[in-house]
Design an enzyme around this catalytic site. Structure first.
Site, PDB file in Angstrom:
ATOM      1  N   GLY A  66      17.788   9.868  12.677  1.00  0.00           N
ATOM      2  CA  GLY A  66      16.593  10.518  12.161  1.00  0.00           C
ATOM      3  C   GLY A  66      16.467  10.357  10.658  1.00  0.00           C
ATOM      4  O   GLY A  66      17.371   9.842   9.989  1.00  0.00           O
ATOM      5  N   ASN A  67      15.359  10.807  10.116  1.00  0.00           N
ATOM      6  CA  ASN A  67      15.132  10.710   8.678  1.00  0.00           C
ATOM      7  C   ASN A  67      14.000  11.634   8.254  1.00  0.00           C
ATOM      8  O   ASN A  67      13.195  12.072   9.080  1.00  0.00           O
ATOM      9  CB  ASN A  67      14.839   9.258   8.236  1.00  0.00           C
ATOM     10  N   GLU A 112      14.104   3.224   8.214  1.00  0.00           N
ATOM     11  CA  GLU A 112      12.757   3.406   8.749  1.00  0.00           C
ATOM     12  C   GLU A 112      11.735   3.705   7.652  1.00  0.00           C
ATOM     13  O   GLU A 112      10.665   4.253   7.915  1.00  0.00           O
ATOM     14  CB  GLU A 112      12.744   4.542   9.781  1.00  0.00           C
ATOM     15  N   HIS A 151      11.370  12.389  11.284  1.00  0.00           N
ATOM     16  CA  HIS A 151      11.650  11.570  12.469  1.00  0.00           C
ATOM     17  C   HIS A 151      12.882  12.118  13.168  1.00  0.00           C
ATOM     18  O   HIS A 151      13.955  12.203  12.574  1.00  0.00           O
ATOM     19  CB  HIS A 151      11.870  10.115  12.054  1.00  0.00           C
ATOM     20  N   HIS A 168      15.257  12.649  17.060  1.00  0.00           N
ATOM     21  CA  HIS A 168      15.670  12.048  18.324  1.00  0.00           C
ATOM     22  C   HIS A 168      15.944  13.158  19.344  1.00  0.00           C
ATOM     23  O   HIS A 168      16.911  13.090  20.099  1.00  0.00           O
ATOM     24  CB  HIS A 168      16.928  11.194  18.134  1.00  0.00           C
ATOM     25  N   HIS A 199      12.683   5.479  21.829  1.00  0.00           N
ATOM     26  CA  HIS A 199      13.262   5.756  20.507  1.00  0.00           C
ATOM     27  C   HIS A 199      13.307   7.248  20.204  1.00  0.00           C
ATOM     28  O   HIS A 199      14.388   7.821  20.144  1.00  0.00           O
ATOM     29  CB  HIS A 199      12.449   5.001  19.452  1.00  0.00           C
TER      30      HIS A 199
END
Length: 222
Positions: A30-31, A79, A98, A100, A161
């Protein structure tokens, strides 16, 4: 020396740690990023491959919209292109998260969009959560696909994703991701019961109009 963006970097760090603590990501996946200042093509973003509990504010990278470093010597999230594409397409977006998370990722793997099954989805996202077409991670193609799937929505699923959520600030972007995860769980359980009832079309239309008035006409906080 204290960064001129110290407060913003600390906010990105806190959101990343909160995201991990809530189980929306595992490890360094993630980010998180936020736009820096109205009218500037700069963002603060988490670095690549670092565990959130080990990060410090100085590890948050400041880059421009071309991906060029402005402050920091670590590799920004792989990303980054996905974040920049959303900021360029949506002037109202001030932050990008972002994740998951499990149930959203189930929908992403099944390539099933999340329909308007509860009012909160339309109120916080703007309608159904679409699935961005698959593309290899960290590519410009994926970035374009995500921007297209977002359009006037605040969330999109990434095929095979995960999930992205955007908002006027970090709090809203993270809350969007949490709401989508909760709604995805509800939707999958309702599918298991074979009793999925969507919101009435007229209700969705009213709530979408309210979403556009309260979200898409606002610029991000400077």
């Amino acid at each position: 020396m204290t960064s001129r963006w110290q407060q913003e970097k600390e906010a990105v760090l806190a959101t990343g740690r909160d995201m991990a603590r809530k189980g929306l990501v595992v490890g360094s996946s993630g980010n998180v990023s936020m736009r820096l200042g109205e009218g500037q093509e700069l963002l603060a973003i988490t670095p690549s491959g670092k565990y959130y509990d080990e990060l410090q504010a100085d590890d948050i990278q400041v880059i421009d919209f071309e991906g060029e470093p402005v402050e920091g010597d670590l590799l920004p999230s792989v990303e980054t292109l996905m974040h920049v594409a959303a900021y360029r397409a949506r002037p109202d977006v001030g932050a990008f998260v972002h994740t998951h998370s499990v149930y959203a990722s189930v929908l992403a793997v099944a390539r099933l969009e999340l329909p308007p099954v509860i009012d909160e989805i339309v109120a916080s996202v703007g309608g159904e959560v679409r699935v961005a077409e698959y593309a290899f991670p960290s590519t410009e193609e994926l970035a374009d696909n995500v921007a297209a799937a977002l359009d006037e929505r605040n969330a999109a699923l990434l095929a095979n994703h995960g999930l992205v959520g955007v908002g006027k600030d970090l709090r809203e972007a993270l809350a969007v991701c949490e709401m989508v995860e909760r709604a995805a769980h509800i939707y999958l359980m309702a599918r298991a019961l074979d009793r999925v009832n969507l919101l009435p079309d007229e209700v969705v239309a009213i709530e979408q109009d309210l979403f556009r008035m309260t979200h898409l006409t606002e610029a991000p906080n400077s």
